[in-house]
Design an enzyme around this catalytic site. Structure first.
Site, PDB file in Angstrom:
ATOM      1  CE  LYS A   1     -45.606 -31.363 -56.667  1.00 28.09           C
ATOM      2  NZ  LYS A   1     -46.043 -30.870 -57.974  1.00 28.09           N
ATOM      3  CB  SER A   2     -48.017 -25.411 -53.932  1.00 30.54           C
ATOM      4  OG  SER A   2     -46.718 -25.856 -53.928  1.00 30.54           O
TER       5      SER A   2
ATOM      6  CG  ASP B   1     -45.431 -27.084 -51.186  1.00 32.53           C
ATOM      7  OD1 ASP B   1     -45.843 -28.104 -51.715  1.00 32.53           O
ATOM      8  OD2 ASP B   1     -45.424 -26.009 -51.901  1.00 32.53           O
ATOM      9  CD  GLU B   2     -41.486 -27.414 -54.143  1.00 34.65           C
ATOM     10  OE1 GLU B   2     -41.175 -28.270 -54.591  1.00 34.65           O
ATOM     11  OE2 GLU B   2     -42.023 -26.365 -54.741  1.00 34.65           O
TER      12      GLU B   2
ATOM     13  N   GLY C   1     -46.958 -36.030 -57.411  1.00 34.03           N
ATOM     14  CA  GLY C   1     -47.220 -35.830 -58.860  1.00 34.03           C
ATOM     15  C   GLY C   1     -46.379 -34.997 -59.528  1.00 34.03           C
TER      16      GLY C   1
ATOM     17  CG  MET D   1     -42.626 -29.893 -62.320  1.00 36.30           C
ATOM     18  SD  MET D   1     -41.420 -28.875 -63.261  1.00 36.30           S
ATOM     19  CE  MET D   1     -41.649 -29.807 -64.707  1.00 36.30           C
ATOM     20  CG  ASP D   2     -47.199 -26.894 -64.362  1.00 43.02           C
ATOM     21  OD1 ASP D   2     -46.741 -25.985 -63.503  1.00 43.02           O
ATOM     22  OD2 ASP D   2     -46.519 -27.000 -65.069  1.00 43.02           O
TER      23      ASP D   2
END
Length: 249
Positions: free
Chosen positions: A45-46, A116-117, A39, A41-42
């Site tokens: 996800k994290s 992540d990332e 998705g 940013m914001d």
């Protein structure tokens, strides 16, 4: 053919082949799953990555957390909600299959990976994640952004779209300043949306405070989520102060 659908060698009736009948997966060894959550940013996800790790660890499973170029500039996964967990910082030369083997050699079990990332991982590293899932039954949960500031796919994300068992858009809606769904991650340099430059430049996202600050005190580089229309036009909205801003490059 036997009752369960497998075949026998007529010359050796005491020997059955190991090929299962069509559609019968009971005779196949279970493999791990690769899921890619993506998705803009914001979209959380994290936060979801850390929640998923929490849920699995509560059930007695042992995970390994991986990240690359986290916003905190440290070896951890961080959420904008203030949650953080230590993680392995991955670089382009790291072999992820070997990393898991080293963990096993130290006596630490690895049942799943939280990645992540994931957009910053190399395509070769995504292949290594799929190999771990198929050959060692390690579940892989990857989280990342699909497209860069130009609206083009990251190589790591492209490979995940190609290989993952499931590709899941995150359901937390992120809005452009105009109220339309935000899908594009605009890079802003000195108040102007840019389309040229290195694909990876780590900077923080914009917020209400920086949007109202002067150009002199705002970060040199930051990101904002825009709809397709305003990503194309470079319009950052009334809060930017100058209305429509031209695209560079």
């Amino acid at each position: 053919m036997t009752d369960d659908g497998s075949t026998a060698d007529p010359r050796r009736p005491d020997t059955l082949s190991t090929v299962p009948a069509s559609g019968d997966r009971r005779a196949l060894s279970a493999g791990g799953v690769v899921k890619f959550f993506y998705g803009p940013m914001d979209c959380g996800k994290s936060t979801l990555a850390l929640q998923l790790d929490h849920n699995h660890s509560r059930q007695g499973r042992h995970g390994l957390l991986l990240t690359k170029l986290d916003r905190s500039h440290t070896a951890q996964i961080t959420s904008r909600m203030g949650i953080a967990r230590p993680a392995v910082e991955v670089d382009d030369s790291m072999d992820l299959a070997d990393l898991v083997r080293q963990s096993w050699a130290r006596g630490r079990r690895v049942d799943y990976l939280i990645v992540d990332e994931a957009q910053f991982f190399t395509p070769e590293q995504i292949d290594q994640l799929a190999l771990l899932a198929d050959d060692t039954q390690v579940d892989v949960y990857a989280f990342g952004i699909a497209t860069d500031f130009r609206g083009r796919m990251f190589p790591g994300s492209t490979r995940l779209f190609e290989l993952a068992d499931e590709v899941l858009p995150l359901q937390v809606e992120v809005l452009c300043w105009c109220g339309r769904p935000g899908r594009f991650n605009a890079r802003i340099v000195d108040g102007t949306v840019v389309r040229e430059g290195a694909q990876v430049v780590v900077a923080d996202t914009d917020n209400d405070a920086t949007a109202t600050e002067s150009a002199a005190s705002a970060p040199a580089v930051h990101y904002r989520v825009l709809c397709r229309r305003h990503h194309r036009s470079g319009d950052l909205g009334p809060a930017a102060g100058d209305g429509t801003l031209p695209l560079q490059g």
